[in-house]
Scaffold this active site. Structure first.
Site, PDB file in Angstrom:
ATOM      1  N   HIS A 272       5.464 -65.574 -18.455  1.00  0.00           N
ATOM      2  CA  HIS A 272       4.791 -64.498 -17.758  1.00  0.00           C
ATOM      3  C   HIS A 272       6.026 -63.842 -16.878  1.00  0.00           C
ATOM      4  CE1 HIS A 272       1.531 -62.050 -17.140  1.00  0.00           C
ATOM      5  NE2 HIS A 272       1.442 -62.047 -15.794  1.00  0.00           N
TER       6      HIS A 272
ATOM      7  N   ASP B   7       4.516 -66.741 -23.013  1.00  0.00           N
ATOM      8  CA  ASP B   7       3.599 -66.530 -21.897  1.00  0.00           C
ATOM      9  C   ASP B   7       2.100 -67.201 -21.872  1.00  0.00           C
ATOM     10  OD1 ASP B   7       2.169 -65.119 -20.020  1.00  0.00           O
ATOM     11  OD2 ASP B   7       3.146 -63.036 -20.342  1.00  0.00           O
TER      12      ASP B   7
ATOM     13  N   SER C 215       2.497 -57.326 -16.018  1.00  0.00           N
ATOM     14  CA  SER C 215       1.061 -57.971 -15.995  1.00  0.00           C
ATOM     15  C   SER C 215       0.049 -56.843 -15.980  1.00  0.00           C
ATOM     16  CB  SER C 215       1.021 -58.790 -15.123  1.00  0.00           C
ATOM     17  OG  SER C 215       0.040 -59.993 -15.090  1.00  0.00           O
TER      18      SER C 215
END
Length: 418
Positions: free
Chosen positions: A377, A345, A260
């Site tokens: 994600h 995602d 991320s």
């Protein structure tokens, strides 16, 4: 608000009004006036509270700067907290109490093993272990995690954690800079599966709470406003240079890795400071902040104002966006990159990874790309995690020289090498 005081006339409240960090205060329930500060730590925000369930008396408050520290407010439990601190290694939490308040159930988190659950008898100050949450871990000698404080070039202090291989001198090791996501989150002390895996393979692992990390007050948090790819990245650079200067890391064998925001930091590291790293591992990291914002899900609508404050209005300022988005600096990449992405995602759309990979391949740069069709994600399915980290292990071994176990594609994983 945490709760009412025993007399019902005041409230226990955590607040950062009037201070940089959150404090635990008592507020008049009728007027809202702050009456007194019960507990605070100038280095970090207030954490969990410990309240007597029978009287509602607040008895202790936890603060986590490098590790959890308890500030005891009620003298009646002071000896108990002192006894618990000595009874077992690690950071403890109190989970429940019997009605007579003679026995407590507690847990201890350590950096090199599973969480211990136990019963504490107050009168005798006796701790009786019950079980651990991951007994298989007790078969292994795991690495310890050392809290270290690293200075930034402009005078901030970054609470960080260094994990090094068991039985090996912490000198000139290949190192993985493992960058946390968020970025408005933090790394903490304790058992970390990624750090243990990497240390087992021969790497030093450095986890850094760079500016914009949460838990260290408003000044530290907002020092990262509109600093993606700028001073936030400088902090990571300073941490690598600290590890090299201390003799821990071999400057020619440093990798950057994260998911991320950590994935963004990986891309930013390879584009903005390409001389610093030998390779990078990007997991669901954004490459273009404008397209990142454009793809945010509807339920993020109320967060957009915060994102503008902290990231900048990248979707309205193309010059600023080009400056901080790694996609526009692909030409600077000099070293190999491994990218992992979930096809579904909702936060970091697959386009973020695909466009970076395509741009690198168009320049003839070395990039490996793995997409998992049934992930969002991050990688939730165990087969996919094992598959990707198996690939990452081979990748890191190839470029910075740690140990790698034999690897074949994991059965049941949905890996697609794009």
């Amino acid at each position: 608000m945490i709760g009412f005081t025993p007399d019902g006339k005041s409230l226990y409240v955590e607040t950062s009004i009037g201070s940089d960090v959150t404090r635990l205060v008592r507020v008049d329930a009728a007027t809202g006036k702050e009456l007194e500060t019960l507990a605070s730590d100038s280095r970090c925000d207030a954490g969990e509270g410990f309240t007597d369930p029978a009287t509602q008396q607040l008895q202790a408050v936890a603060f986590t700067y490098t590790r959890r520290e308890w500030k005891v407010l009620d003298p009646a439990v002071k000896a108990d907290f002192a006894a618990l601190e000595k009874a077992h290694a690690g950071d403890f939490s109190i989970l429940s109490r019997d009605r007579a308040d003679r026995k407590w159930t507690v847990s201890y988190s350590v950096d090199n093993g599973p969480v211990l659950y136990a019963v504490y008898e107050r009168g005798a100050h006796k701790l009786t272990p019950l079980f651990v949450n991951q007994p298989e871990l007790e078969k292994y000698t795991l690495a310890t995690m050392e809290p270290v404080t690293i200075p930034t070039r402009d005078g901030l202090k970054m609470v960080s954690y260094l994990t090094t291989p068991v039985g090996v001198a912490a000198k000139s090791l290949p190192m993985v800079l493992l960058v946390h996501g968020g970025p408005w989150a933090r790394d903490g002390w304790g058992y970390n599966s990624q750090a243990q895996w990497l240390a087992n393979r021969g790497y030093a692992v450095l986890q850094v709470n760079f500016r914009a990390s949460s838990g260290f007050g408003k000044k530290f948090l907002h020092a990262g406003d509109k600093q993606w790819g700028a001073t936030m990245q400088d902090d990571l650079t300073d941490a690598v240079r600290w590890a090299v200067q201390k003799g821990v890391a071999d400057p020619k064998r440093v990798a950057i890795m994260g998911g991320s925001y950590g994935g963004y930091a990986t891309l930013a590291g390879l584009t903005f400071t390409p001389e610093l790293y030998a390779c990078g591992v990007d997991i669901v990291g954004p490459s273009n902040l404008k397209t990142l914002l454009e793809a945010t899900p509807p339920y993020w609508a109320t967060m957009r104002k915060m994102l503008y404050l902290r990231m900048g209005e990248v979707d309205k300022d193309s010059v600023f966006n080009r400056k901080v988005s790694p996609l526009y600096h692909v030409d600077a990449v000099r070293v190999p990159l491994l990218v992992g992405q979930g096809a579904n995602d909702p936060r970091v759309n697959i386009r973020e990874s695909t466009q970076m990979v395509e741009a690198m391949r168009a320049k003839g740069l070395d990039v490996e790309y793995v997409v998992y069709a049934d992930e969002g994600h991050g990688f939730a399915r165990p087969q996919n995690r094992l598959d990707f980290y198996g690939r990452a292990e081979q990748f890191l071994s190839k470029y910075i020289g740690g140990r790698a176990e034999p690897f074949a594609a994991v059965e049941g994983a949905s890996a697609d090498l794009k």
